[in-house]
Design an enzyme around this catalytic site. Structure first.
Site, short mmCIF file in Angstrom:
data_model
loop_
_atom_site.label_atom_id
_atom_site.label_comp_id
_atom_site.label_asym_id
_atom_site.label_seq_id
_atom_site.Cartn_x
_atom_site.Cartn_y
_atom_site.Cartn_z
N CYS A 1 45.19 -32.21 108.64
CA CYS A 1 46.39 -32.41 109.50
C CYS A 1 47.51 -32.25 108.81
O CYS A 1 48.73 -32.72 109.13
CB CYS A 1 46.21 -33.71 110.10
SG CYS A 1 46.49 -35.45 108.97
N GLU B 1 44.57 -38.75 101.44
CA GLU B 1 46.20 -38.44 100.95
C GLU B 1 46.15 -38.92 99.54
O GLU B 1 47.26 -38.28 99.11
CB GLU B 1 47.01 -39.13 101.90
CG GLU B 1 46.92 -38.86 103.24
CD GLU B 1 48.03 -39.83 103.93
OE1 GLU B 1 49.15 -39.17 104.42
OE2 GLU B 1 47.46 -40.84 104.30
N ARG C 1 57.09 -34.65 97.17
CA ARG C 1 57.13 -33.49 98.12
C ARG C 1 58.79 -33.32 98.60
O ARG C 1 58.86 -32.30 99.36
CB ARG C 1 56.02 -33.91 99.38
CG ARG C 1 56.70 -35.23 99.93
CD ARG C 1 55.56 -35.64 100.97
NE ARG C 1 55.66 -35.00 102.20
CZ ARG C 1 55.05 -35.50 103.42
NH1 ARG C 1 54.28 -36.63 103.26
NH2 ARG C 1 55.29 -34.66 104.48
N HIS D 1 61.75 -28.27 104.27
CA HIS D 1 62.53 -28.24 105.56
C HIS D 1 62.61 -27.00 106.17
O HIS D 1 62.27 -26.94 107.35
CB HIS D 1 63.93 -28.83 105.46
CG HIS D 1 64.69 -29.04 106.72
ND1 HIS D 1 64.32 -29.99 107.87
CD2 HIS D 1 65.49 -28.20 107.25
CE1 HIS D 1 65.21 -29.94 108.74
NE2 HIS D 1 65.83 -28.52 108.66
#
Length: 573
Positions: free
Chosen positions: A487, A416, A450, A184
């Site tokens: 991305c 992904e 993640r 974060h």
């Protein structure tokens, strides 16, 4: 020169005195209350309400994505299930402080076990609980210190409520003892262009007030810096600021190879800022915000209005829209809210949309209508549409076929999961393009959630295993003459961006504030040099070694380029 090592975010450098985040409040003792149940219940209600209102006020001041996060925290504080859990403990004679601590801790464990989106929200519970307990004790809420002067903030990590309102006039840099490149705090640092080094385990030993240099480009915190080191750091910071104000040019390598620099957006409101910072288009438009706050799917008309605004803002430029990426990890009552033991591996992304195909068809209808309307008004963009979490060739065929039914001219897939990277040659025989989501690709390659701090060290896109998969997709793109974009957060790391281009990426998409650093870094290397730097990273055995090998190879390339430039000048003279 004493150095503490971590993961740098961006290329910035800053210096200043350390100010440490206050330590968390100690757990309340498990003891019987001397108050009545009614008194304790009233105390909790007042404290929870006050904290919720404060979070909402902070959100209103912050606006944007931060407001969404803080409003979610406020709702969490007043969650009826949590309220019942606290009441049950008070009814057994516990104090309000312990009831809140124990109930929130129990609820946090439950959410953490679910993983995915709910697991991410679990981390916010600690901050809410601390604020409520501080209110009950009559203490200031834990948070960012205010020493009265600019400072380098050192913390274990930062909660959303703290990061949302950071005073960037005072916070010179961030140093955290935990977290990785996708934490974060790292994402916040990129979004707000804050100099940061995360995962610096030894930073716990930094003393209040001591002067340090935070060098994100090198991934180090320099302690006890000399006057010369401070002066060099200031010169670098001044040079970087001057470069950021230089005229914006299209993304390209030193030899002129074009590498379009695009942006990741979560709503159309961020378009103006992105264009001002030099975005050449949108590499990832996340449509989830339209769905996640609703009890039912938005109508075609509601979606179309948002898409029209987005396309008009980027008229004449490429806009890549990802259809809804939701499912068990982001449960939606109208899509799939069934409990799954491992939601990260469950019914999510395209899998969930196939199970509720009407939602996919409505989204494609809205996109097609928005595309037609903006083109008719002379404000059309180059619309590309892609599906998330594609794992097989059959899924690729399914999505491209249904997209073409609605007139989508450029239909692609997100890579992904390892299976789609390994089958990229066959997938790109069907799809018009591929876009690599490095966050999830790293997660699934390294078998490391993640959003789970305990395995954050595995969540590093520099790992050679991840880079090999990126190369597979890049080579497939070259073979088929199809574009391959990036991305994920990896594209915002300037040196990793060079590596990704060397592996075959033809465009990079990132947070708008990362554009300047990536643009400047790409201009230092030719395509041949980028490929050599990528090969150096691939030859390493782990993420840290890959990063170091790439930097060493890049340094060699830069030295050779400088020597060649000098010789050229001498020849001209």
């Amino acid at each position: 020169m004493p150095e503490l090592r971590g993961v740098g975010i961006g290329l910035g450098v800053a210096q200043g005195p350390v100010a440490r985040m206050a330590a968390p409040l100690p757990p309340p003792p498990d003891e019987r209350s001397t108050r009545s149940v009614e008194e304790e219940t009233a105390r909790v209600r007042e404290a929870v309400s006050a904290v919720a209102r404060e979070l909402e006020e902070r959100g209103e001041k912050a606006g944007g994505k931060a407001q969404d996060v803080l409003e979610a925290q406020a709702m969490m504080a007043e969650d009826p299930t949590l309220e019942q859990e606290v009441d049950d403990r008070i009814a057994k004679g516990k104090t309000s402080e312990f009831a809140v601590y124990d109930a929130f801790a129990s609820f946090r464990e439950q959410l953490t076990a679910l993983g995915g989106y709910l697991g991410e929200r679990a981390a916010d519970l600690d901050d809410v609980a601390q604020r409520v307990i501080a209110r009950l004790r009559g203490l200031p809420a834990p948070g960012v210190p205010d020493p009265g002067h600019p400072f380098v903030l050192v913390a274990k990590d930062l909660a959303p409520a703290d990061t949302a309102l950071l005073d960037l006039e005072k916070v010179l840099a961030l140093v955290t003892t935990e977290g990785g490149p996708t934490s974060h705090t790292a994402i916040l640092a990129r979004e707000k262009a804050i100099v940061a080094v995360v995962g610096v385990a030894d930073a716990a030993g930094l003393e209040e007030g001591e002067t340090v240099i935070v060098d994100a480009a090198a991934g180090v915190v320099v302690t006890e810096p000399t006057d010369d080191e401070l002066a060099r750091a200031k010169n670098r910071a001044d040079s970087r600021a001057a470069a950021a104000s230089a005229p914006i040019t299209p993304g390209a390598l030193r030899d002129g190879t074009e590498i379009p620099l695009l942006v990741n957006l979560g709503n159309a409101e961020g378009a103006a800022e992105a264009v001002a910072l030099g975005a050449e288009g949108v590499g990832l438009f996340r449509t989830e915000f339209l769905f996640l706050s609703s009890s039912q799917a938005p109508t075609v008309e509601q979606q179309r209005a948002v898409y029209e605004k987005l396309l008009a803002a980027f008229a004449g430029k490429k806009v890549v829209v990802r259809v809804l990426d939701a499912g068990a990890d982001k449960p939606l009552p109208f899509l799939n809210d069934a409990h799954e033991e491992n939601p990260a591996l469950g019914l999510r992304g395209l899998r969930a949309l196939r199970a509720s195909e009407d939602i996919l068809r409505e989204q494609l209808t809205a996109l097609a209508e928005a595309d037609a309307a903006t083109r008719a008004a002379g404000k059309g963009a180059d619309l590309w549409v892609m599906a998330p979490m594609v794992a097989t060739v059959e899924e690729t065929e399914y999505f491209t076929k249904i997209a073409r039914e609605y007139g989508v001219k450029t239909a692609g897939v997100m890579v992904e999961v390892p299976s789609s990277a390994l089958l990229a040659d066959r997938i790109l025989a069907v799809a018009d393009f591929a876009s690599i989501g490095t966050n999830d690709l790293t997660q699934y390659t390294m078998a490391a959630d993640r959003l789970l701090g305990s395995v954050a060290t595995f969540q590093d896109p520099w790992h050679p295993a991840v880079l090999r998969l990126v190369r597979e997709v890049g080579e497939a793109g070259r073979a088929h003459g199809k574009p391959v974009g990036i991305c994920g957060e990896a594209a915002a790391d300037p040196m990793l961006a060079v590596v990704l281009v060397g592996l075959g990426a033809t465009s990079l998409s990132m947070a708008p504030t990362a554009l300047a650093d990536v643009r400047a870094t790409l201009l230092q290397y030719t395509l041949g040099e980028a490929r050599a730097i990528a090969e150096a990273a691939l030859a390493a055995n782990d993420a840290a070694s890959a990063r170091a090998a790439a930097q060493a190879a890049a340094s060699t390339s830069s030295t050779a380029a400088e020597a060649a430039a000098t010789r050229e000048k001498e020849t001209e003279q």
